[in-house]
Design a protein around this motif. Structure first.
Motif, PDB file in Angstrom:
ATOM      1  N   ARG A   5       0.866  -1.180   0.000  1.00 41.52           N
ATOM      2  CA  ARG A   5       0.000   0.000   0.000  1.00 41.52           C
ATOM      3  C   ARG A   5       0.897   1.222   0.000  1.00 41.52           C
ATOM      4  O   ARG A   5       1.660   1.444   0.945  1.00 41.52           O
ATOM      5  CB  ARG A   5      -0.926   0.006   1.210  1.00 41.52           C
ATOM      6  CG  ARG A   5      -1.927   1.169   1.216  1.00 41.52           C
ATOM      7  CD  ARG A   5      -2.905   1.014   2.373  1.00 41.52           C
ATOM      8  NE  ARG A   5      -3.985   1.975   2.294  1.00 41.52           N
ATOM      9  CZ  ARG A   5      -3.982   3.149   2.930  1.00 41.52           C
ATOM     10  NH1 ARG A   5      -2.938   3.494   3.670  1.00 41.52           N
ATOM     11  NH2 ARG A   5      -5.001   3.975   2.812  1.00 41.52           N
ATOM     12  N   THR A   6       0.844   1.975  -1.098  1.00 42.04           N
ATOM     13  CA  THR A   6       1.711   3.150  -1.292  1.00 42.04           C
ATOM     14  C   THR A   6       3.168   2.804  -0.989  1.00 42.04           C
ATOM     15  O   THR A   6       3.869   3.552  -0.305  1.00 42.04           O
ATOM     16  CB  THR A   6       1.241   4.335  -0.428  1.00 42.04           C
ATOM     17  OG1 THR A   6       1.294   3.960   0.966  1.00 42.04           O
ATOM     18  CG2 THR A   6      -0.166   4.767  -0.805  1.00 42.04           C
ATOM     19  N   GLY A   7       3.589   1.648  -1.483  1.00 43.77           N
ATOM     20  CA  GLY A   7       4.984   1.241  -1.365  1.00 43.77           C
ATOM     21  C   GLY A   7       5.354   0.523  -0.089  1.00 43.77           C
ATOM     22  O   GLY A   7       6.471   0.030   0.056  1.00 43.77           O
ATOM     23  N   VAL A   8       4.433   0.435   0.866  1.00 39.54           N
ATOM     24  CA  VAL A   8       4.712  -0.238   2.136  1.00 39.54           C
ATOM     25  C   VAL A   8       4.198  -1.674   2.075  1.00 39.54           C
ATOM     26  O   VAL A   8       3.022  -1.903   1.763  1.00 39.54           O
ATOM     27  CB  VAL A   8       4.054   0.506   3.312  1.00 39.54           C
ATOM     28  CG1 VAL A   8       4.315  -0.232   4.628  1.00 39.54           C
ATOM     29  CG2 VAL A   8       4.569   1.935   3.396  1.00 39.54           C
ATOM     30  N   SER A   9       5.071  -2.634   2.373  1.00 40.76           N
ATOM     31  CA  SER A   9       4.709  -4.042   2.280  1.00 40.76           C
ATOM     32  C   SER A   9       3.932  -4.505   3.509  1.00 40.76           C
ATOM     33  O   SER A   9       4.239  -4.114   4.633  1.00 40.76           O
ATOM     34  CB  SER A   9       5.975  -4.892   2.124  1.00 40.76           C
ATOM     35  OG  SER A   9       5.665  -6.262   2.046  1.00 40.76           O
ATOM     36  N   VAL A  10       2.905  -5.332   3.270  1.00 37.99           N
ATOM     37  CA  VAL A  10       2.104  -5.924   4.348  1.00 37.99           C
ATOM     38  C   VAL A  10       2.199  -7.441   4.212  1.00 37.99           C
ATOM     39  O   VAL A  10       1.858  -8.000   3.170  1.00 37.99           O
ATOM     40  CB  VAL A  10       0.629  -5.472   4.259  1.00 37.99           C
ATOM     41  CG1 VAL A  10      -0.198  -6.159   5.345  1.00 37.99           C
ATOM     42  CG2 VAL A  10       0.521  -3.964   4.379  1.00 37.99           C
ATOM     43  N   ALA A  11       2.680  -8.110   5.262  1.00 34.00           N
ATOM     44  CA  ALA A  11       2.878  -9.560   5.202  1.00 34.00           C
ATOM     45  C   ALA A  11       1.557 -10.298   5.172  1.00 34.00           C
ATOM     46  O   ALA A  11       0.608  -9.943   5.872  1.00 34.00           O
ATOM     47  CB  ALA A  11       3.704 -10.015   6.408  1.00 34.00           C
ATOM     48  N   LEU A  12       1.492 -11.348   4.342  1.00 36.82           N
ATOM     49  CA  LEU A  12       0.313 -12.211   4.261  1.00 36.82           C
ATOM     50  C   LEU A  12       0.707 -13.650   4.539  1.00 36.82           C
ATOM     51  O   LEU A  12       1.746 -14.114   4.065  1.00 36.82           O
ATOM     52  CB  LEU A  12      -0.319 -12.137   2.861  1.00 36.82           C
ATOM     53  CG  LEU A  12      -0.938 -10.820   2.395  1.00 36.82           C
ATOM     54  CD1 LEU A  12      -1.426 -10.967   0.966  1.00 36.82           C
ATOM     55  CD2 LEU A  12      -2.081 -10.397   3.319  1.00 36.82           C
ATOM     56  N   THR A  13      -0.128 -14.367   5.292  1.00 39.47           N
ATOM     57  CA  THR A  13       0.057 -15.806   5.400  1.00 39.47           C
ATOM     58  C   THR A  13      -0.414 -16.453   4.100  1.00 39.47           C
ATOM     59  O   THR A  13      -1.051 -15.809   3.260  1.00 39.47           O
ATOM     60  CB  THR A  13      -0.752 -16.388   6.572  1.00 39.47           C
ATOM     61  OG1 THR A  13      -2.151 -16.258   6.277  1.00 39.47           O
ATOM     62  CG2 THR A  13      -0.436 -15.671   7.871  1.00 39.47           C
ATOM     63  N   ASP A  14      -0.124 -17.738   3.955  1.00 40.93           N
ATOM     64  CA  ASP A  14      -0.537 -18.434   2.745  1.00 40.93           C
ATOM     65  C   ASP A  14      -2.062 -18.426   2.602  1.00 40.93           C
ATOM     66  O   ASP A  14      -2.596 -18.174   1.520  1.00 40.93           O
ATOM     67  CB  ASP A  14      -0.031 -19.886   2.789  1.00 40.93           C
ATOM     68  CG  ASP A  14      -0.348 -20.642   1.517  1.00 40.93           C
ATOM     69  OD1 ASP A  14       0.293 -20.365   0.495  1.00 40.93           O
ATOM     70  OD2 ASP A  14      -1.237 -21.503   1.547  1.00 40.93           O
ATOM     71  N   ALA A  15      -2.779 -18.680   3.692  1.00 40.41           N
ATOM     72  CA  ALA A  15      -4.244 -18.693   3.638  1.00 40.41           C
ATOM     73  C   ALA A  15      -4.786 -17.312   3.297  1.00 40.41           C
ATOM     74  O   ALA A  15      -5.751 -17.179   2.537  1.00 40.41           O
ATOM     75  CB  ALA A  15      -4.817 -19.177   4.963  1.00 40.41           C
ATOM     76  N   GLU A  16      -4.178 -16.263   3.842  1.00 45.09           N
ATOM     77  CA  GLU A  16      -4.613 -14.902   3.539  1.00 45.09           C
ATOM     78  C   GLU A  16      -4.382 -14.566   2.071  1.00 45.09           C
ATOM     79  O   GLU A  16      -5.239 -13.961   1.420  1.00 45.09           O
ATOM     80  CB  GLU A  16      -3.873 -13.900   4.432  1.00 45.09           C
ATOM     81  CG  GLU A  16      -4.265 -13.981   5.892  1.00 45.09           C
ATOM     82  CD  GLU A  16      -3.305 -13.249   6.811  1.00 45.09           C
ATOM     83  OE1 GLU A  16      -3.536 -13.261   8.022  1.00 45.09           O
ATOM     84  OE2 GLU A  16      -2.306 -12.682   6.313  1.00 45.09           O
ATOM     85  N   PHE A  17      -3.231 -14.966   1.547  1.00 46.36           N
ATOM     86  CA  PHE A  17      -2.927 -14.705   0.145  1.00 46.36           C
ATOM     87  C   PHE A  17      -3.934 -15.394  -0.768  1.00 46.36           C
ATOM     88  O   PHE A  17      -4.465 -14.805  -1.713  1.00 46.36           O
ATOM     89  CB  PHE A  17      -1.510 -15.178  -0.189  1.00 46.36           C
ATOM     90  CG  PHE A  17      -1.202 -15.189  -1.661  1.00 46.36           C
ATOM     91  CD1 PHE A  17      -0.894 -14.015  -2.332  1.00 46.36           C
ATOM     92  CD2 PHE A  17      -1.232 -16.369  -2.386  1.00 46.36           C
ATOM     93  CE1 PHE A  17      -0.619 -14.014  -3.690  1.00 46.36           C
ATOM     94  CE2 PHE A  17      -0.965 -16.383  -3.743  1.00 46.36           C
ATOM     95  CZ  PHE A  17      -0.658 -15.201  -4.394  1.00 46.36           C
TER      96      PHE A  17
END
Length: 232
Positions: A152-164
């Motif tokens: 989001r606007t260049g800032v990374s947000v971690a996702l788990t496999d299920a979230e992805f």
């Protein structure tokens, strides 16, 4: 073994089970190391990266959930939790903290192998990832399908496999109602041991990560809908 062979780490205080799993996975074509606790695991992690960790939830000293919390991140290894308790509550906690999958002990080694292969395949952006195109954009967000990176606007947000996988399902079908069964199929794969509460937990985590936009709307008695327009 060559440089492309996935590296696995089995962390369990049960020496007999740890050896059994490690030997089975090694015979199945993986490069496998084993550790009896978090301290031994950390020493192995300092020596090189692992693609996936099979992690026991209940261990003396630092337990599996504590280890899971500190290892999760955009560049962290995939993690499959094992627990002798096997209750729905324990599964929900493991998934909520960020495990990629969860199995009750004792587990069938062949089922564990299938889960490992599925998680690694999804991590590599294999055919199960589903969406066409490399980057999907919605609102101020972008999801790189190949790198599995949400920004989001260049800032990374971690996702788990299920979230992805859940977010990918929404982006494939924006502004359409998706039932829990449809989302479970995409989030965890066909034939896996998943339940309604787990998908609710995954969606709750996604909502927090996508705030303040919160593009996921609950449709009473039907399921969920992704409300933003998707490009790409």
């Amino acid at each position: 073994m060559n440089d492309t062979t996935p590296r696995l780490l089995v962390v369990d205080d049960d020496a007999e089970l740890r050896t059994l799993i490690a030997e089975f996975l090694s015979a199945s074509g993986f490069s496998v190391e084993a550790a009896s606790n978090g301290e031994a695991m950390d020493k192995l992690l300092q020596q090189g990266r692992f693609d996936l960790i099979v992690l026991d939830q209940m261990m003396p000293g630092e337990d599996g959930l504590s280890i899971l919390r500190r290892l999760r991140g955009p560049n962290g290894p995939a993690i499959i939790m094992l627990s002798a308790m096997g209750e729905d509550t324990d599964r929900i906690i493991g998934l909520e903290v960020g495990a990629d999958d969860y199995l009750a002990k004792p587990c069938n080694p062949r089922e564990l192998l299938a889960r490992i292969r599925a998680v690694l395949r999804r991590r590599a952006g294999g055919s199960e990832a589903g969406p066409m195109g490399k980057v999907r954009r919605f609102g101020s967000w972008a999801l790189d399908i190949v790198q599995r990176q949400l920004t989001r606007t260049g800032v990374s947000v971690a996702l788990t496999d299920a979230e992805f996988r859940t977010l990918s399902a929404f982006l494939d079908r924006p502004q359409r109602v998706l039932t829990r069964d449809q989302l479970i199929e995409h989030a965890r794969g066909l034939g896996s041991d998943v339940f309604d509460r787990a998908i609710d937990v995954t969606i709750s985590r996604l909502r927090k990560k996508l705030s303040p936009d919160d593009p996921i709307r609950t449709v009473r008695n039907e399921g969920y809908m992704f409300t933003l327009k998707v490009e790409g």
